[in-house]
Design a protein around this motif. Sequence first.
Motif, PDB file in Angstrom:
ATOM      1  N   PHE A  77     -42.325 -11.718  62.724  1.00  0.00           N
ATOM      2  CA  PHE A  77     -41.686 -10.596  63.400  1.00  0.00           C
ATOM      3  C   PHE A  77     -42.317  -9.253  63.057  1.00  0.00           C
ATOM      4  CE2 PHE A  77     -38.614 -14.001  63.347  1.00  0.00           C
ATOM      5  CZ  PHE A  77     -38.269 -14.056  64.679  1.00  0.00           C
ATOM      6  N   ASN A  78     -43.504  -9.243  62.481  1.00  0.00           N
ATOM      7  CA  ASN A  78     -44.179  -8.000  62.141  1.00  0.00           C
ATOM      8  C   ASN A  78     -44.577  -7.206  63.376  1.00  0.00           C
ATOM      9  OD1 ASN A  78     -45.182  -6.157  60.236  1.00  0.00           O
ATOM     10  ND2 ASN A  78     -47.252  -6.922  60.529  1.00  0.00           N
ATOM     11  N   LEU A  79     -44.773  -7.879  64.506  1.00  0.00           N
ATOM     12  CA  LEU A  79     -45.182  -7.190  65.735  1.00  0.00           C
ATOM     13  C   LEU A  79     -44.054  -6.389  66.368  1.00  0.00           C
ATOM     14  CD1 LEU A  79     -47.333 -10.030  67.312  1.00  0.00           C
ATOM     15  CD2 LEU A  79     -48.112  -8.021  66.046  1.00  0.00           C
ATOM     16  N   ARG A  80     -42.848  -6.545  65.920  1.00  0.00           N
ATOM     17  CA  ARG A  80     -41.715  -5.821  66.486  1.00  0.00           C
ATOM     18  C   ARG A  80     -41.438  -4.540  65.715  1.00  0.00           C
ATOM     19  NH1 ARG A  80     -37.521 -10.109  69.016  1.00  0.00           N
ATOM     20  NH2 ARG A  80     -39.083 -11.504  69.823  1.00  0.00           N
ATOM     21  N   GLY A  81     -42.464  -3.857  65.345  1.00  0.00           N
ATOM     22  CA  GLY A  81     -42.312  -2.559  64.699  1.00  0.00           C
ATOM     23  C   GLY A  81     -41.925  -2.644  63.240  1.00  0.00           C
ATOM     24  N   GLY A  82     -42.163  -3.767  62.597  1.00  0.00           N
ATOM     25  CA  GLY A  82     -41.839  -3.897  61.185  1.00  0.00           C
ATOM     26  C   GLY A  82     -40.354  -3.898  60.911  1.00  0.00           C
ATOM     27  N   ARG A  83     -39.550  -4.311  61.888  1.00  0.00           N
ATOM     28  CA  ARG A  83     -38.104  -4.320  61.707  1.00  0.00           C
ATOM     29  C   ARG A  83     -37.682  -5.401  60.726  1.00  0.00           C
ATOM     30  NH1 ARG A  83     -35.781  -4.246  67.741  1.00  0.00           N
ATOM     31  NH2 ARG A  83     -34.046  -3.065  66.912  1.00  0.00           N
ATOM     32  N   ASP A  84     -36.583  -5.133  60.033  1.00  0.00           N
ATOM     33  CA  ASP A  84     -36.018  -6.143  59.151  1.00  0.00           C
ATOM     34  C   ASP A  84     -35.465  -7.283  60.002  1.00  0.00           C
ATOM     35  OD1 ASP A  84     -36.589  -4.426  57.085  1.00  0.00           O
ATOM     36  OD2 ASP A  84     -34.551  -3.646  56.952  1.00  0.00           O
ATOM     37  N   VAL A  85     -35.315  -8.462  59.391  1.00  0.00           N
ATOM     38  CA  VAL A  85     -34.819  -9.643  60.078  1.00  0.00           C
ATOM     39  C   VAL A  85     -33.638 -10.184  59.289  1.00  0.00           C
ATOM     40  CG1 VAL A  85     -35.399 -11.969  60.883  1.00  0.00           C
ATOM     41  CG2 VAL A  85     -37.147 -10.188  60.894  1.00  0.00           C
ATOM     42  N   VAL A  86     -32.548 -10.496  59.995  1.00  0.00           N
ATOM     43  CA  VAL A  86     -31.375 -11.112  59.364  1.00  0.00           C
ATOM     44  C   VAL A  86     -31.155 -12.462  60.026  1.00  0.00           C
ATOM     45  CG1 VAL A  86     -28.914 -10.907  58.877  1.00  0.00           C
ATOM     46  CG2 VAL A  86     -30.345  -8.852  58.914  1.00  0.00           C
ATOM     47  N   ILE A  87     -31.241 -13.529  59.225  1.00  0.00           N
ATOM     48  CA  ILE A  87     -31.063 -14.884  59.737  1.00  0.00           C
ATOM     49  C   ILE A  87     -29.790 -15.471  59.141  1.00  0.00           C
ATOM     50  CG2 ILE A  87     -32.025 -17.218  59.859  1.00  0.00           C
ATOM     51  CD1 ILE A  87     -34.796 -15.963  59.551  1.00  0.00           C
ATOM     52  N   THR A  88     -28.905 -15.957  60.008  1.00  0.00           N
ATOM     53  CA  THR A  88     -27.699 -16.640  59.573  1.00  0.00           C
ATOM     54  C   THR A  88     -27.831 -18.097  59.979  1.00  0.00           C
ATOM     55  OG1 THR A  88     -26.417 -14.628  59.935  1.00  0.00           O
ATOM     56  CG2 THR A  88     -25.179 -16.681  59.698  1.00  0.00           C
ATOM     57  N   THR A  89     -27.672 -18.998  59.011  1.00  0.00           N
ATOM     58  CA  THR A  89     -27.826 -20.420  59.283  1.00  0.00           C
ATOM     59  C   THR A  89     -26.952 -21.227  58.332  1.00  0.00           C
ATOM     60  OG1 THR A  89     -29.454 -22.187  59.595  1.00  0.00           O
ATOM     61  CG2 THR A  89     -29.818 -20.714  57.742  1.00  0.00           C
ATOM     62  N   PHE A  90     -26.896 -22.521  58.572  1.00  0.00           N
ATOM     63  CA  PHE A  90     -26.202 -23.414  57.656  1.00  0.00           C
ATOM     64  C   PHE A  90     -27.098 -23.658  56.447  1.00  0.00           C
ATOM     65  CE2 PHE A  90     -24.177 -24.669  61.709  1.00  0.00           C
ATOM     66  CZ  PHE A  90     -22.871 -24.356  61.370  1.00  0.00           C
ATOM     67  N   THR A  91     -26.489 -23.753  55.278  1.00  0.00           N
ATOM     68  CA  THR A  91     -27.236 -23.939  54.040  1.00  0.00           C
ATOM     69  C   THR A  91     -28.050 -25.221  54.067  1.00  0.00           C
ATOM     70  OG1 THR A  91     -25.530 -22.707  52.872  1.00  0.00           O
ATOM     71  CG2 THR A  91     -27.014 -24.002  51.521  1.00  0.00           C
ATOM     72  N   ASP A  92     -27.541 -26.252  54.743  1.00  0.00           N
ATOM     73  CA  ASP A  92     -28.294 -27.506  54.767  1.00  0.00           C
ATOM     74  C   ASP A  92     -29.498 -27.456  55.712  1.00  0.00           C
ATOM     75  OD1 ASP A  92     -26.899 -27.636  57.139  1.00  0.00           O
ATOM     76  OD2 ASP A  92     -25.991 -29.585  56.751  1.00  0.00           O
ATOM     77  N   ASN A  93     -29.744 -26.314  56.355  1.00  0.00           N
ATOM     78  CA  ASN A  93     -30.953 -26.120  57.160  1.00  0.00           C
ATOM     79  C   ASN A  93     -32.082 -25.502  56.342  1.00  0.00           C
ATOM     80  OD1 ASN A  93     -29.971 -27.143  59.553  1.00  0.00           O
ATOM     81  ND2 ASN A  93     -29.241 -25.167  60.271  1.00  0.00           N
ATOM     82  N   LEU A  94     -31.888 -25.372  55.040  1.00  0.00           N
ATOM     83  CA  LEU A  94     -32.880 -24.751  54.164  1.00  0.00           C
ATOM     84  C   LEU A  94     -33.348 -25.735  53.107  1.00  0.00           C
ATOM     85  CD1 LEU A  94     -30.994 -21.397  53.527  1.00  0.00           C
ATOM     86  CD2 LEU A  94     -32.880 -21.764  55.109  1.00  0.00           C
ATOM     87  N   SER A  95     -34.594 -25.604  52.722  1.00  0.00           N
ATOM     88  CA  SER A  95     -35.107 -26.385  51.597  1.00  0.00           C
ATOM     89  C   SER A  95     -36.005 -25.483  50.762  1.00  0.00           C
ATOM     90  CB  SER A  95     -35.852 -27.628  52.071  1.00  0.00           C
ATOM     91  OG  SER A  95     -36.953 -27.268  52.863  1.00  0.00           O
ATOM     92  N   LEU A  96     -36.045 -25.760  49.492  1.00  0.00           N
ATOM     93  CA  LEU A  96     -36.864 -25.000  48.563  1.00  0.00           C
ATOM     94  C   LEU A  96     -38.066 -25.861  48.189  1.00  0.00           C
ATOM     95  CD1 LEU A  96     -36.829 -22.283  47.068  1.00  0.00           C
ATOM     96  CD2 LEU A  96     -35.727 -23.444  45.172  1.00  0.00           C
ATOM     97  N   GLN A  97     -39.256 -25.345  48.451  1.00  0.00           N
ATOM     98  CA  GLN A  97     -40.492 -26.063  48.132  1.00  0.00           C
ATOM     99  C   GLN A  97     -41.310 -25.181  47.208  1.00  0.00           C
ATOM    100  OE1 GLN A  97     -42.272 -26.911  51.916  1.00  0.00           O
ATOM    101  NE2 GLN A  97     -40.694 -28.385  52.464  1.00  0.00           N
ATOM    102  N   GLY A  98     -41.176 -25.426  45.941  1.00  0.00           N
ATOM    103  CA  GLY A  98     -41.824 -24.568  44.943  1.00  0.00           C
ATOM    104  C   GLY A  98     -41.131 -23.218  44.936  1.00  0.00           C
ATOM    105  N   ASN A  99     -41.867 -22.163  45.248  1.00  0.00           N
ATOM    106  CA  ASN A  99     -41.270 -20.830  45.325  1.00  0.00           C
ATOM    107  C   ASN A  99     -41.114 -20.368  46.769  1.00  0.00           C
ATOM    108  OD1 ASN A  99     -43.959 -20.566  45.854  1.00  0.00           O
ATOM    109  ND2 ASN A  99     -44.310 -18.856  44.464  1.00  0.00           N
ATOM    110  N   ARG A 100     -41.172 -21.313  47.721  1.00  0.00           N
ATOM    111  CA  ARG A 100     -41.036 -21.015  49.147  1.00  0.00           C
ATOM    112  C   ARG A 100     -39.723 -21.576  49.664  1.00  0.00           C
ATOM    113  NH1 ARG A 100     -46.316 -22.672  52.319  1.00  0.00           N
ATOM    114  NH2 ARG A 100     -44.710 -23.875  53.338  1.00  0.00           N
ATOM    115  N   LEU A 101     -39.066 -20.832  50.531  1.00  0.00           N
ATOM    116  CA  LEU A 101     -37.858 -21.291  51.203  1.00  0.00           C
ATOM    117  C   LEU A 101     -38.246 -21.637  52.636  1.00  0.00           C
ATOM    118  CD1 LEU A 101     -34.834 -21.635  50.624  1.00  0.00           C
ATOM    119  CD2 LEU A 101     -34.489 -19.355  51.515  1.00  0.00           C
ATOM    120  N   VAL A 102     -37.899 -22.837  53.084  1.00  0.00           N
ATOM    121  CA  VAL A 102     -38.281 -23.303  54.411  1.00  0.00           C
ATOM    122  C   VAL A 102     -37.031 -23.477  55.257  1.00  0.00           C
ATOM    123  CG1 VAL A 102     -39.440 -25.128  55.721  1.00  0.00           C
ATOM    124  CG2 VAL A 102     -40.312 -24.465  53.476  1.00  0.00           C
ATOM    125  N   ILE A 103     -37.058 -22.879  56.456  1.00  0.00           N
ATOM    126  CA  ILE A 103     -35.961 -22.999  57.413  1.00  0.00           C
ATOM    127  C   ILE A 103     -36.256 -24.164  58.345  1.00  0.00           C
ATOM    128  CG2 ILE A 103     -34.716 -21.859  59.286  1.00  0.00           C
ATOM    129  CD1 ILE A 103     -35.558 -19.204  58.089  1.00  0.00           C
TER     130      ILE A 103
END
Length: 131
Positions: A77-103
Amino acid sequence: MTRVSTTVKAIATALVLSLPATLAQANLSPAEVSAINGKSGIRVYSSDGEFVGQTFGLRISGDRTRLFLLSRSGSTFNLRGGRDVVITTFTDNLSLQGNRLVINATERRLKVKSHTSGGSDNPVTIHLLHR
C-alpha cells in the motif's frame, strides 16, 4: 484388504496435499499471541509472500486481531500516498514465521478488500472477517 487400505491412504494424502499451504499454517499458539500482542516493528506479509507493512501497533482481543501498519518502501500500500493501513481479521488467520507475521490472504484479496475514505490523512482499512 491391503489394496483398500493403500487406496484410502493415497486418497487421504491427496486431500491433505490439496489444502492450500496458508490454510494449514494459519494459527498462533497462546505463547505467540502473548509475545506479539501490543508489539511494534513486526513485518507483515500476505500469504503469497508480498510485504504488506510494518506494525506500529497490534491488538489481539479474543478471536479478533487488529493490525496497525505503516506503509514502508516496497510494501503493498505504499503507492497510496504512504497512508497507514488498519487490518481487522480473525486471529486464526495469522501465523508467525520467525519474526514475520503472515496473513492468510493474498495480496490481491487485501487490495480488493481495502477501503479508503476522506482525505490523505485517513488510513486504508481492510476487514477480513468472512470465514
